[in-house]
Design a protein around this motif. Structure first.
Motif, PDB file in Angstrom:
ATOM      1  N   PHE A 177      -5.874  -0.236  -2.008  1.00 33.95           N
ATOM      2  CA  PHE A 177      -3.854  -0.811  -1.745  1.00 33.95           C
ATOM      3  C   PHE A 177      -4.178  -1.548  -0.472  1.00 33.95           C
ATOM      4  CE2 PHE A 177      -2.875   3.175  -3.919  1.00 33.95           C
ATOM      5  CZ  PHE A 177      -1.810   3.091  -4.376  1.00 33.95           C
ATOM      6  N   LEU A 178      -3.159  -2.657  -0.394  1.00 31.77           N
ATOM      7  CA  LEU A 178      -3.467  -3.973   0.149  1.00 31.77           C
ATOM      8  C   LEU A 178      -1.782  -3.820   0.784  1.00 31.77           C
ATOM      9  CD1 LEU A 178      -5.527  -5.897  -2.418  1.00 31.77           C
ATOM     10  CD2 LEU A 178      -6.412  -4.972  -0.825  1.00 31.77           C
ATOM     11  N   PRO A 179      -2.119  -4.369   2.195  1.00 26.63           N
ATOM     12  CA  PRO A 179      -0.905  -4.856   2.535  1.00 26.63           C
ATOM     13  C   PRO A 179      -0.222  -6.457   2.405  1.00 26.63           C
ATOM     14  CG  PRO A 179      -2.699  -4.893   3.954  1.00 26.63           C
ATOM     15  CD  PRO A 179      -3.094  -4.306   3.324  1.00 26.63           C
ATOM     16  N   LEU A 180       1.443  -5.685   1.999  1.00 29.94           N
ATOM     17  CA  LEU A 180       1.961  -6.838   2.373  1.00 29.94           C
ATOM     18  C   LEU A 180       2.452  -7.817   3.487  1.00 29.94           C
ATOM     19  CD1 LEU A 180       3.015  -5.699  -1.647  1.00 29.94           C
ATOM     20  CD2 LEU A 180       2.134  -7.843  -0.764  1.00 29.94           C
ATOM     21  N   ALA A 181       2.860  -8.785   3.090  1.00 36.23           N
ATOM     22  CA  ALA A 181       4.055  -9.374   3.758  1.00 36.23           C
ATOM     23  C   ALA A 181       5.835  -9.586   3.456  1.00 36.23           C
ATOM     24  CB  ALA A 181       3.322 -11.214   4.496  1.00 36.23           C
ATOM     25  N   VAL A 182       5.402  -8.807   3.871  1.00 37.13           N
ATOM     26  CA  VAL A 182       7.394  -7.985   3.169  1.00 37.13           C
ATOM     27  C   VAL A 182       8.479  -9.270   3.993  1.00 37.13           C
ATOM     28  CG1 VAL A 182       9.344  -6.636   2.617  1.00 37.13           C
ATOM     29  CG2 VAL A 182       6.925  -5.899   2.738  1.00 37.13           C
ATOM     30  N   ASP A 183       9.275 -10.189   3.308  1.00 43.81           N
ATOM     31  CA  ASP A 183       9.890 -10.480   4.226  1.00 43.81           C
ATOM     32  C   ASP A 183      10.973 -10.383   5.184  1.00 43.81           C
ATOM     33  OD1 ASP A 183      11.755  -9.517   2.309  1.00 43.81           O
ATOM     34  OD2 ASP A 183      12.953 -10.883   2.150  1.00 43.81           O
ATOM     35  N   ASP A 184      11.217  -9.017   5.303  1.00 44.96           N
ATOM     36  CA  ASP A 184      12.498  -8.522   6.776  1.00 44.96           C
ATOM     37  C   ASP A 184      11.007  -7.255   7.043  1.00 44.96           C
ATOM     38  OD1 ASP A 184      11.233  -5.986   4.721  1.00 44.96           O
ATOM     39  OD2 ASP A 184      13.982  -5.635   4.759  1.00 44.96           O
ATOM     40  N   GLY A 185       9.992  -7.433   7.120  1.00 46.52           N
ATOM     41  CA  GLY A 185       9.361  -6.349   8.138  1.00 46.52           C
ATOM     42  C   GLY A 185       8.491  -5.460   7.617  1.00 46.52           C
ATOM     43  N   THR A 186       9.411  -4.483   6.687  1.00 46.79           N
ATOM     44  CA  THR A 186       9.366  -3.568   5.705  1.00 46.79           C
ATOM     45  C   THR A 186       7.425  -2.671   5.765  1.00 46.79           C
ATOM     46  OG1 THR A 186      11.703  -2.987   5.112  1.00 46.79           O
ATOM     47  CG2 THR A 186       9.975  -1.965   4.248  1.00 46.79           C
ATOM     48  N   PRO A 187       7.279  -2.447   5.915  1.00 48.27           N
ATOM     49  CA  PRO A 187       5.229  -2.060   5.231  1.00 48.27           C
ATOM     50  C   PRO A 187       5.617  -1.566   3.935  1.00 48.27           C
ATOM     51  CG  PRO A 187       6.537  -1.077   7.180  1.00 48.27           C
ATOM     52  CD  PRO A 187       7.297  -1.267   7.024  1.00 48.27           C
ATOM     53  N   MET A 188       4.720  -2.675   2.888  1.00 51.23           N
ATOM     54  CA  MET A 188       4.769  -2.440   1.989  1.00 51.23           C
ATOM     55  C   MET A 188       3.388  -2.727   1.252  1.00 51.23           C
ATOM     56  SD  MET A 188       7.975  -3.127   0.296  1.00 51.23           S
ATOM     57  CE  MET A 188       9.940  -3.128   0.730  1.00 51.23           C
ATOM     58  N   TRP A 189       2.667  -2.311   0.591  1.00 55.85           N
ATOM     59  CA  TRP A 189       1.470  -2.097  -0.238  1.00 55.85           C
ATOM     60  C   TRP A 189       1.347  -2.016  -1.239  1.00 55.85           C
ATOM     61  CZ3 TRP A 189       2.813   1.023   3.975  1.00 55.85           C
ATOM     62  CH2 TRP A 189       2.144   0.799   5.183  1.00 55.85           C
TER      63      TRP A 189
END
Length: 181
Positions: free
Chosen positions: A87-99
């Motif tokens: 699972f790789l981190p994403l750069a979500v537009d609102d800063g919500t941590p997601m993978w």
């Protein structure tokens, strides 16, 4: 043993790459671990569309090739799928941590003779209308892609569905594509 594909849940958020090149970049990843050199890819949350508001989900929808997880889902599925997926981190537009998932297994487990496969006139596979699997699918792990269509959807075993249901995670719908006869 049962095998599933995932689909979007009703009324829940989606995530989207800012343009098609990011999806192409994900499809181009090899089947080896890439986390060490990973730079988080940007995505934006889709929380409303056409006046309809979507609720937050533990597992937002991006498409059937990759799973997207919030921390709650990562805590459940990360350890379960550690041998099959990173699972790789994403750069979500609102800063919500997601993978986002990067499956590590692409396997020749589809029984091409017993499956119902629709082909393009050029000869490539358009889609699989009915799946049949070889006995070797029992050793396939919990998440995998098919070698005959490696850049398409992710297949999940019943253990994943059970873990999601037991934890009460929201987001995806599971669609059974195969069970032994």
């Amino acid at each position: 043993m049962r095998i599933y594909r995932i689909g979007p849940g009703e009324g829940v958020e989606w995530v989207q790459f800012p343009d098609l090149s990011f999806g192409d970049r994900m499809r181009a990843l090899s089947w080896r671990r890439v986390a060490d050199g990973w730079v988080p890819m940007p995505v934006r949350r889709i929380t409303e569309d056409g006046g309809e508001t979507f609720r937050d989900a533990d597992m937002p929808w991006l498409g059937g090739r990759h799973m997207v997880l919030r921390e709650s889902a990562l805590a459940v599925l990360g350890p379960l799928l550690a041998q099959d997926v990173e699972f790789l981190p994403l750069a979500v537009d609102d800063g919500t941590p997601m993978w986002i998932s990067h499956a590590l297994r692409t396997l020749p487990v589809l029984d091409v003779e017993r499956s119902e496969i629709l082909y393009f006139r050029s000869g490539g596979i358009m889609r699989i209308a009915r799946h049949a699997f070889l006995p070797s699918v029992a050793e396939a792990g919990l998440a995998f892609h098919l070698s005959v269509m490696p850049r398409t959807g992710l297949f999940l075993r019943e253990h994943v569905k059970a873990a999601v249901e037991e934890a009460g995670l929201s987001g995806w719908k599971f669609h059974e594509v195969w069970r032994p006869e």
